[in-house]
Design an enzyme around this catalytic site. Structure first.
Site, PDB file in Angstrom:
ATOM      1  N   GLY A  15     -41.427 -37.312 -42.748  1.00 43.28           N
ATOM      2  CA  GLY A  15     -41.972 -38.669 -42.749  1.00 43.28           C
ATOM      3  C   GLY A  15     -41.885 -39.290 -41.366  1.00 43.28           C
ATOM      4  O   GLY A  15     -41.591 -40.476 -41.218  1.00 43.28           O
ATOM      5  N   ARG A  18     -44.561 -42.554 -39.009  1.00 49.14           N
ATOM      6  CA  ARG A  18     -44.613 -44.017 -39.021  1.00 49.14           C
ATOM      7  C   ARG A  18     -43.253 -44.598 -39.416  1.00 49.14           C
ATOM      8  O   ARG A  18     -42.371 -43.894 -39.905  1.00 49.14           O
ATOM      9  CB  ARG A  18     -45.691 -44.513 -39.981  1.00 49.14           C
ATOM     10  CG  ARG A  18     -45.603 -43.913 -41.356  1.00 49.14           C
ATOM     11  CD  ARG A  18     -46.768 -44.277 -42.226  1.00 49.14           C
ATOM     12  NE  ARG A  18     -46.697 -45.688 -42.616  1.00 49.14           N
ATOM     13  CZ  ARG A  18     -47.524 -46.267 -43.465  1.00 49.14           C
ATOM     14  NH1 ARG A  18     -48.514 -45.566 -44.001  1.00 49.14           N
ATOM     15  NH2 ARG A  18     -47.408 -47.533 -43.783  1.00 49.14           N
ATOM     16  N   ASN A  93     -36.185 -38.038 -43.961  1.00 46.91           N
ATOM     17  CA  ASN A  93     -36.567 -39.446 -43.987  1.00 46.91           C
ATOM     18  C   ASN A  93     -37.715 -39.729 -44.963  1.00 46.91           C
ATOM     19  O   ASN A  93     -37.859 -40.861 -45.418  1.00 46.91           O
ATOM     20  CB  ASN A  93     -36.970 -39.889 -42.576  1.00 46.91           C
ATOM     21  CG  ASN A  93     -37.652 -41.228 -42.561  1.00 46.91           C
ATOM     22  OD1 ASN A  93     -37.024 -42.273 -42.693  1.00 46.91           O
ATOM     23  ND2 ASN A  93     -38.986 -41.206 -42.410  1.00 46.91           N
ATOM     24  N   SER A 147     -30.381 -45.611 -48.553  1.00 48.46           N
ATOM     25  CA  SER A 147     -30.675 -47.044 -48.585  1.00 48.46           C
ATOM     26  C   SER A 147     -29.463 -47.764 -49.167  1.00 48.46           C
ATOM     27  O   SER A 147     -28.719 -47.187 -49.980  1.00 48.46           O
ATOM     28  CB  SER A 147     -31.902 -47.320 -49.455  1.00 48.46           C
ATOM     29  OG  SER A 147     -32.036 -48.706 -49.728  1.00 48.46           O
ATOM     30  N   TYR A 160     -35.877 -45.871 -57.355  1.00 48.06           N
ATOM     31  CA  TYR A 160     -35.533 -45.762 -55.929  1.00 48.06           C
ATOM     32  C   TYR A 160     -34.010 -45.693 -55.743  1.00 48.06           C
ATOM     33  O   TYR A 160     -33.498 -44.865 -54.983  1.00 48.06           O
ATOM     34  CB  TYR A 160     -36.101 -46.965 -55.188  1.00 48.06           C
ATOM     35  CG  TYR A 160     -36.003 -46.875 -53.685  1.00 48.06           C
ATOM     36  CD1 TYR A 160     -36.816 -45.991 -52.974  1.00 48.06           C
ATOM     37  CD2 TYR A 160     -35.117 -47.682 -52.982  1.00 48.06           C
ATOM     38  CE1 TYR A 160     -36.734 -45.910 -51.588  1.00 48.06           C
ATOM     39  CE2 TYR A 160     -35.031 -47.611 -51.606  1.00 48.06           C
ATOM     40  CZ  TYR A 160     -35.841 -46.722 -50.906  1.00 48.06           C
ATOM     41  OH  TYR A 160     -35.752 -46.642 -49.549  1.00 48.06           O
ATOM     42  N   ALA A 162     -31.780 -44.685 -57.924  1.00 44.55           N
ATOM     43  CA  ALA A 162     -31.303 -43.397 -58.431  1.00 44.55           C
ATOM     44  C   ALA A 162     -31.557 -42.291 -57.417  1.00 44.55           C
ATOM     45  O   ALA A 162     -30.700 -41.422 -57.196  1.00 44.55           O
ATOM     46  CB  ALA A 162     -31.983 -43.072 -59.755  1.00 44.55           C
ATOM     47  N   LYS A 164     -31.933 -42.566 -54.090  1.00 43.75           N
ATOM     48  CA  LYS A 164     -31.128 -42.713 -52.877  1.00 43.75           C
ATOM     49  C   LYS A 164     -29.633 -42.522 -53.153  1.00 43.75           C
ATOM     50  O   LYS A 164     -28.895 -42.003 -52.313  1.00 43.75           O
ATOM     51  CB  LYS A 164     -31.387 -44.081 -52.246  1.00 43.75           C
ATOM     52  CG  LYS A 164     -32.809 -44.234 -51.710  1.00 43.75           C
ATOM     53  CD  LYS A 164     -33.148 -43.165 -50.683  1.00 43.75           C
ATOM     54  CE  LYS A 164     -34.495 -43.402 -50.016  1.00 43.75           C
ATOM     55  NZ  LYS A 164     -34.817 -42.387 -48.989  1.00 43.75           N
TER      56      LYS A 164
END
Length: 253
Positions: A15, A18, A93, A147, A160, A162, A164
């Site tokens: 990733g 950007r 990432n 995160s 999300y 779960a 991370k």
């Protein structure tokens, strides 16, 4: 100029075209690292990132691959072997979000986020370890991007959080399993960072988020990149299995 890394190191940033991934790829290039920029969709953005990295006098290649697909990841690593010959550093990432409160979250939303954010990390890490644990290299360094949501949770982000949280647990296991092979694995968990996602949030919500942050500002992607570069480098040679929150004080402890 003083650098964090020895000459000739090669990094893969998934990733990397950007946002935070791009900032990490550029920071590694500035530090003299050759960079493989993985991406899923944006050809132009990936190529532009590579050109900027090359301006620092290092090699950079863009490799398109969906990290959810074992076959695509296999092909990516074939390209890395043929173009770079080695892999010393990995930054997982690549990630997606698909927010919804639990009672309105469909199975597909939950599965898509887990497949990219967690299974994708598994796919890429497994193949990277084959390089890092080889007799030729005898070591490497991995930083996985999680995160603060994966630590404290956040409404509307069960999928999300779960994924991370899973990345954090996964990283701790990798750190223990491969320490004797010279591989370190750590996590950087960003809080609210100025990205395209934050840019789309209503001003009212931005102000609510800012109220939660002791430093009273959102982070910059370059600040996350600095933390990642440190953990990847030999300056962090006695650090493994740890989570560094880069969140302006959002989470205590």
């Amino acid at each position: 100029m003083w650098k964090l890394f020895e000459e000739g190191k090669v990094a893969l940033v998934t990733g990397g075209a950007r946002g935070i991934g791009r900032a990490i790829a550029l920071e590694l290039g500035r530090e003299g690292v050759n960079v493989v920029v993985n991406y899923a969709k944006k050809d132009e953005a990936a190529l532009k990132t590579c050109e900027e990295i090359k301006s620092y006098g290092v090699k950079a290649i863009a490799v398109k691959a969906d990290v959810r697909s074992p076959l695509a990841v296999d092909e990516m690593f074939k390209d890395i072997k043929s173009e770079m010959g080695r892999l010393d550093l990995l930054v997982n990432n690549a990630g997606v979000i698909a927010d919804a409160y639990m009672l309105t979250m469909g199975e597909e939303k939950f599965r898509t986020v887990l497949e990219t954010n967690l299974f994708g990390v598994f796919n890429v890490t497994k193949r990277a370890l084959m390089f890092m644990c080889s007799k030729r290299q005898n070591g490497g360094s991995i930083v996985n991007i999680a995160s603060t949501t994966g630590i404290s949770g956040h409404p509307g982000q069960a999928n999300y959080a779960a994924s991370k949280g899973g990345v954090i647990a996964f990283s701790k296991v990798i750190a223990k399993e491969y320490a004797d092979k010279g591989v370190r694995c750590n996590v950087v968990a960003p809080g609210f960072v100025e990205t395209d996602m934050i840019a789309m949030v209503m001003q009212r919500l931005k102000e609510q988020f800012l109220d939660l942050i002791p430093l009273k500002r959102f982070g910059d992607a370059s600040e996350i990149a600095n933390a990642v570069a440190f953990l990847l480098s030999s300056k962090a040679s006695y650090i493994t299995g740890k989570v560094l929150t880069a969140d302006g004080g959002l989470i205590n402890g």
